[in-house]
Design an enzyme around this catalytic site. Sequence first.
Site, short mmCIF file in Angstrom:
data_model
loop_
_atom_site.label_atom_id
_atom_site.label_comp_id
_atom_site.label_asym_id
_atom_site.label_seq_id
_atom_site.Cartn_x
_atom_site.Cartn_y
_atom_site.Cartn_z
N THR A 27 0.87 -1.17 0.00
CA THR A 27 0.00 0.00 0.00
C THR A 27 0.90 1.22 0.00
O THR A 27 2.08 1.11 0.33
CB THR A 27 -0.87 -0.02 1.27
OG1 THR A 27 -1.82 -1.08 1.17
CG2 THR A 27 -1.64 1.26 1.49
N VAL A 84 -12.54 -5.77 -0.74
CA VAL A 84 -12.19 -4.44 -0.24
C VAL A 84 -11.28 -4.62 0.97
O VAL A 84 -11.58 -5.42 1.86
CB VAL A 84 -13.46 -3.66 0.16
CG1 VAL A 84 -13.10 -2.32 0.79
CG2 VAL A 84 -14.36 -3.45 -1.06
N ASP A 133 -8.47 -2.77 3.99
CA ASP A 133 -8.62 -1.83 5.11
C ASP A 133 -8.44 -0.36 4.70
O ASP A 133 -8.94 0.55 5.38
CB ASP A 133 -7.58 -2.14 6.19
CG ASP A 133 -6.15 -2.04 5.62
OD1 ASP A 133 -5.86 -2.79 4.67
OD2 ASP A 133 -5.37 -1.20 6.10
N THR A 159 -0.67 -0.16 6.71
CA THR A 159 -0.34 -1.09 5.63
C THR A 159 -0.13 -2.47 6.24
O THR A 159 0.19 -2.59 7.41
CB THR A 159 0.92 -0.64 4.87
OG1 THR A 159 1.38 -1.73 4.06
CG2 THR A 159 2.05 -0.23 5.81
N GLY A 160 -0.33 -3.49 5.41
CA GLY A 160 -0.17 -4.86 5.90
C GLY A 160 -1.38 -5.69 5.52
O GLY A 160 -2.10 -5.35 4.57
N GLY A 206 -4.77 -6.57 5.23
CA GLY A 206 -5.95 -5.75 5.41
C GLY A 206 -7.03 -6.39 6.25
O GLY A 206 -7.70 -5.74 7.05
N1 ASP Z 1 -3.55 -3.25 3.54
C1 ASP Z 1 -3.57 -3.53 2.13
C2 ASP Z 1 -4.78 -4.36 1.80
O1 ASP Z 1 -5.05 -5.30 2.51
C3 ASP Z 1 -2.34 -4.21 1.64
C4 ASP Z 1 -1.04 -3.73 2.23
O2 ASP Z 1 -0.98 -2.70 2.84
O3 ASP Z 1 -0.04 -4.42 2.11
O4 ASP Z 1 -5.42 -4.10 0.82
#
Ligand code: ASP
Length: 305
Positions: free
Chosen positions: A170, A199, A201, A221-222, A224
Amino acid sequence: MSTSTYALVIHGGAVTLKPGELSPEEETAQREGLAQALQAGWEILHCGGSALDAVEAVVRCFEDNPHFNAGRGSALNQQGEANMDAAIMDGRTLKAGAVSAVPYVQNPISLARAVMEHSPHVCVSGLGALELALEKDLPVKGPSYFMTEKNRRQWLEIVQQEGTRAGHDTVGAVALDQAGNLAVATSTGGIEGKLKGRVGDSPILGGGTFASNEACAVSCTGDGEVIMRGALAHEVYALVKYKGLPLAEACRAAISLRDDELKGDKGLIAIDKQGNIALEFNSNLMRRAYRVGDGEPVVAMWKDE
Ligand code: ASP
């Protein structure tokens, strides 16, 4: 870290990588992309512009850069399409705009801002969001624009090889401007090989994105699915506002919240009204950069930097 002036913190995604999974060329390109995006937002803040304009400018820059998972470089869904999520929030007014699972739009973050400023709604999804982009004359691109060499290769690996770990990333930015206002913007292509219509986060206010002048601005980020169940961005806000925790401590506490149930990569950037900043993550990498006032810009990627 604290300042009485303006500050900008940005991220290009937190993820756990094995040695060798990131080529030296890609790492160099991502460091350059972080420096460019930071500069785009910092110039606005330095000249007295708003935090809202600065975070949008940062995220637009990332969205046009194929080395980041947002806009052009978005991870592709099961059908090989870019379906993007984005959100923007103004800490001064608590106004916000978001789009989810939107195809073809070059800069989803500007579409999210259009939702905030030119619609009665907060979140618009899918084809409705695309139609709004067309109505507002925001640039749209055909499927080949989003099918970069890297994304195509990663998508083929996911759909052809069962068990291949799906990547995710993200981009995001949080800012404090010279007028003392906070803002946040987050944008993503989401998780590689995701179901059509999934969808994450990022467009969920309080999930991956939140800003309030009363406490702080946060972009996550991470994984979701984990972040939204922990309402991570709002958790940071609540720990600062109601428990009085210092920003970095609130971020660390939010990341380890219910770690037994909420396992996964989690990263976030945050900034408060005093100009304190925090960049916290539980993975071995988070692409990140910041600049406080007219101090030196800092760019980093790995945990130990
Ligand atoms: N949080 C994002 C999602 O799940 C992906 C990411 O941040 O790595 O869409």
